[in-house]
Scaffold this motif. Structure first.
Motif, PDB file in Angstrom:
ATOM      1  N   PHE A 286       0.859  -1.195   0.000  1.00  0.00           N
ATOM      2  CA  PHE A 286       0.000   0.000   0.000  1.00  0.00           C
ATOM      3  C   PHE A 286       0.888   1.235   0.000  1.00  0.00           C
ATOM      4  O   PHE A 286       2.002   1.226   0.482  1.00  0.00           O
ATOM      5  N   ARG A 287       0.332   2.316  -0.592  1.00  0.00           N
ATOM      6  CA  ARG A 287       1.152   3.534  -0.659  1.00  0.00           C
ATOM      7  C   ARG A 287       0.756   4.562   0.406  1.00  0.00           C
ATOM      8  O   ARG A 287       1.497   5.478   0.686  1.00  0.00           O
ATOM      9  N   ASP A 288      -0.429   4.372   1.021  1.00  0.00           N
ATOM     10  CA  ASP A 288      -0.828   5.306   2.073  1.00  0.00           C
ATOM     11  C   ASP A 288      -1.812   4.609   2.997  1.00  0.00           C
ATOM     12  O   ASP A 288      -2.457   3.638   2.606  1.00  0.00           O
ATOM     13  N   MET A 289      -1.897   5.094   4.202  1.00  0.00           N
ATOM     14  CA  MET A 289      -2.884   4.533   5.124  1.00  0.00           C
ATOM     15  C   MET A 289      -3.488   5.649   5.977  1.00  0.00           C
ATOM     16  O   MET A 289      -2.909   6.707   6.153  1.00  0.00           O
ATOM     17  N   ASP A 290      -4.686   5.352   6.461  1.00  0.00           N
ATOM     18  CA  ASP A 290      -5.409   6.349   7.265  1.00  0.00           C
ATOM     19  C   ASP A 290      -6.290   5.583   8.243  1.00  0.00           C
ATOM     20  O   ASP A 290      -6.730   4.477   7.959  1.00  0.00           O
ATOM     21  N   THR A 291      -6.518   6.165   9.402  1.00  0.00           N
ATOM     22  CA  THR A 291      -7.493   5.540  10.307  1.00  0.00           C
ATOM     23  C   THR A 291      -8.527   6.589  10.665  1.00  0.00           C
ATOM     24  O   THR A 291      -8.242   7.773  10.694  1.00  0.00           O
ATOM     25  N   GLU A 292      -9.745   6.130  10.878  1.00  0.00           N
ATOM     26  CA  GLU A 292     -10.770   7.089  11.329  1.00  0.00           C
ATOM     27  C   GLU A 292     -11.720   6.480  12.352  1.00  0.00           C
ATOM     28  O   GLU A 292     -11.975   5.283  12.371  1.00  0.00           O
ATOM     29  N   ASN A 293     -12.223   7.370  13.209  1.00  0.00           N
ATOM     30  CA  ASN A 293     -13.220   6.995  14.210  1.00  0.00           C
ATOM     31  C   ASN A 293     -14.600   7.284  13.673  1.00  0.00           C
ATOM     32  O   ASN A 293     -14.795   8.286  13.010  1.00  0.00           O
ATOM     33  N   SER A 294     -15.537   6.439  13.988  1.00  0.00           N
ATOM     34  CA  SER A 294     -16.906   6.837  13.662  1.00  0.00           C
ATOM     35  C   SER A 294     -17.623   7.163  14.968  1.00  0.00           C
ATOM     36  O   SER A 294     -17.604   6.385  15.897  1.00  0.00           O
ATOM     37  N   SER A 295     -18.180   8.335  15.037  1.00  0.00           N
ATOM     38  CA  SER A 295     -18.946   8.697  16.225  1.00  0.00           C
ATOM     39  C   SER A 295     -20.364   9.014  15.779  1.00  0.00           C
ATOM     40  O   SER A 295     -20.614   9.269  14.600  1.00  0.00           O
ATOM     41  N   LEU A 296     -21.243   9.004  16.736  1.00  0.00           N
ATOM     42  CA  LEU A 296     -22.629   9.324  16.407  1.00  0.00           C
ATOM     43  C   LEU A 296     -22.703  10.742  15.840  1.00  0.00           C
ATOM     44  O   LEU A 296     -23.400  11.020  14.882  1.00  0.00           O
TER      45      LEU A 296
END
Lengths: 308, 253
Positions: A286-296
């Protein structure tokens, strides 16, 4: 089980031509606490007003415990208690007179002991002879609630109950809501405070621009809340997720260029590190990565923005 | 029938009257007494008898009608306008009450208040002038019929009004002039022919005339016509109220 409130195909267009509600379909389950979330002007109050009989709808049907709200309005309305958003009380009446009046209005015979209990529960008993106009804002809010509870409703609508309310009253109010729920009362509250919905509700509905855009169990939403997503931008697209990775909750974007891994960030072993190691070993780079939170909050904002 | 609701509204409305005793009862009594002093004593002493009745006694039925009309309208219009104005009408609209029950309670309370007031003024008048009532049953019937009719009329105004100004508009611009020109203070037979004809289009003439007949047995127009006109006006008001509730006019829109 039959829903306690069933709203189907309800629309409302005001005489000015403004469409407040477009085709609302919503079922409220017996005994639940349902939070209706939405920005100002989304149609929350209009919807409640229709169910309670204050505003005529343009089309659609509403039943309350099986009773049509027009044909069988007596049976429907006597089940409902409403605490509106605005503090609208006849200012010159005493607390005692106005609460007893509400009980009578809803067809219940006088019951001093019950009214006394309602007032005591809401810390209003000391003020029973005071005129409404002399009460503080918080006390007026308690009085509005007392009026709604005076006729022993099976369904309670709380329209923006905690707007401009201090911490003590807010806590009292939530304690009361829980008590009512234990007695089997169905509670529908509108709010634009998401934390409130998170803290209290069994289910959450989101309304925006006169449309219901989401209805979901809060537990399900919370599950999503506790979830995190790892997004990997792949160097070369994949046709499918290799079988070796079937034990990971992976999703491949339609073009095959993006891999999304949803995981529980509360867990001891979220599996992020091992996934990356295994992907590398399998020759998936992979060339890039990201993480995200899901909130209400985020779900809510996205839903609202998508429509705009 | 939701009797508890009718009773709750009625009682609340009557409680309001007692709370505002000075405004609801004392002030009409004072203003009526002033009419007696001005019209009855000062001016009346220079007017000969009308139809064999002393002028002071002659104006009593008209004065009671004047109060009955204005008080019925203002009581009923204010009673329904005020909750609309402060927003507390939400409770009435969300309650399991029928339109009939709402009208019964509000109009009943407004009519009760003005009937009580009418009787108080009658008693006050008896202190100033010698009174005789030839047809007491008809007197009460006219009293009740007029109070109910104009309370209904006031109820309609209260629902129609969007501001306090509008609330005052109809009583001030229509009802008061009609009442003064309705033969309260004179017999319409005293007018020139042309004005007499014009006056016959004024519904208040029929109310005052019929009511005066119940006192002294004389009237400007036949009693049956008085009664008929009052009933017609009552039916018109009932029809308008029915229409308001069927359409939700200015209440549920």
């Amino acid at each position: 089980m039959q829903p306690i409130i069933s709203i189907s195909g309800v629309t409302k267009t005001y005489a000015t031509g403004f469409t407040a509600l477009k085709e609302i379909n919503l079922d409220i389950r017996r005994g639940e606490i349902f939070a209706l979330l939405g920005p100002n002007g989304a149609g929350k109050t209009t919807l409640i007003s229709i169910v309670c009989g204050i505003v005529n709808r343009s089309s659609g049907t509403v039943t309350v415990d099986g009773h049509d709200i027009n044909r069988d309005y007596r049976a429907a309305r006597s089940l409902i208690g409403l605490v509106p958003q605005e503090l609208t009380i006849d200012a010159f009446e005493s607390v005692w007179a106005t609460v007893n009046y509400s009980r009578g209005l809803f067809g219940k015979p006088a019951d001093k002991a019950f009214v006394e209990k309602v007032l005591r529960d809401l810390s209003l008993w000391d003020k029973k002879d005071a005129k409404a106009i002399t009460l503080s804002g918080g006390m007026k809010r308690r009085l509005m609630i007392a009026k709604a509870l005076s006729h022993e409703p099976r369904i309670l609508f709380l329209d923006e109950p905690t707007a401009g309310v201090d911490v003590e009253l807010r806590q009292d109010m939530w304690a009361m809501v829980r008590r009512l729920r234990e007695d089997g009362v169905t509670i529908i509250l509108t709010t634009h405070y998401i934390e409130e919905a998170e803290a209290m509700a069994d289910r959450v509905g989101v309304i925006n621009r006169g449309e219901i855009v989401l209805v979901e169990d809060k537990a399900e939403l919370m599950r999503k809340l506790g979830r995190k997503r790892l997004i990997l931008e792949l160097r070369s697209p994949l046709d499918a997720i290799p079988d070796a990775f079937s034990h990971y909750a992976l999703e491949l974007s339609p073009d095959g260029g993006q891999l999304t891994y949803t995981y529980d960030n509360q867990s001891e072993r979220p599996g992020v590190a091992s996934l990356i190691r295994e992907l590398e070993a399998a020759g998936i780079h992979f060339r890039d990565m990201d993480t995200e939170n899901s909130s209400l909050e985020e779900i809510f904002v996205n839903l609202v923005r998508k429509q705009a | 029938m939701n009797f508890h609701a009718v009773w709750a509204i009625y009682r609340m409305e009557m409680a309001r009257a007692f709370r505002t005793m000075l405004q609801s009862i004392v002030s009409p009594v004072i203003s009526t007494s002033l009419y007696f002093v001005v019209f009855g004593s000062a001016i009346g002493s220079r007017i000969t008898e009308i139809d064999g009745i002393s002028y002071g006694a002659f104006i009593v039925p008209g004065l009671i009608m004047l109060t009955l009309l204005t008080q019925s309208i203002s009581n009923a219009s204010f009673a329904i306008y005020f909750p609309k104005f402060v927003g507390s009408i939400y409770e009435l609209l969300s309650a399991p009450v029928s339109y009939l029950e709402i009208v019964l309670a509000y109009v009943g309370a407004a009519a009760t208040k003005s009937i009580v007031l009418g009787l108080i003024i009658l008693a006050t008048a008896a202190l100033f002038v010698p009174l005789r009532i030839e047809h007491p049953v008809w007197m009460l019937a006219f009293l009740v019929l007029t109070a109910v009719t104009f309370s209904l009329f006031g109820f309609i105004i209260g629902i129609w009004a969007k501001s306090f100004e509008q609330l005052q508009l109809v009583p001030l611009l229509i009802v008061t002039p009609l009442t003064f020109l309705g033969g309260s203070f004179y017999s319409i037979n005293m007018l020139p022919d042309i004005w007499r004809t014009v006056t016959l289009f004024n519904p208040v003439v029929y109310l005052v005339s019929g009511f005066r007949w119940s006192f002294y047995g004389t009237s400007d127009v036949p009693v049956a016509i008085s009664l008929g006109m009052t009933v017609v006006f009552l039916l018109i008001c009932i029809a308008i109220v029915a229409w308001i509730f069927r359409t939700g006019y200015r209440l549920r829109n």
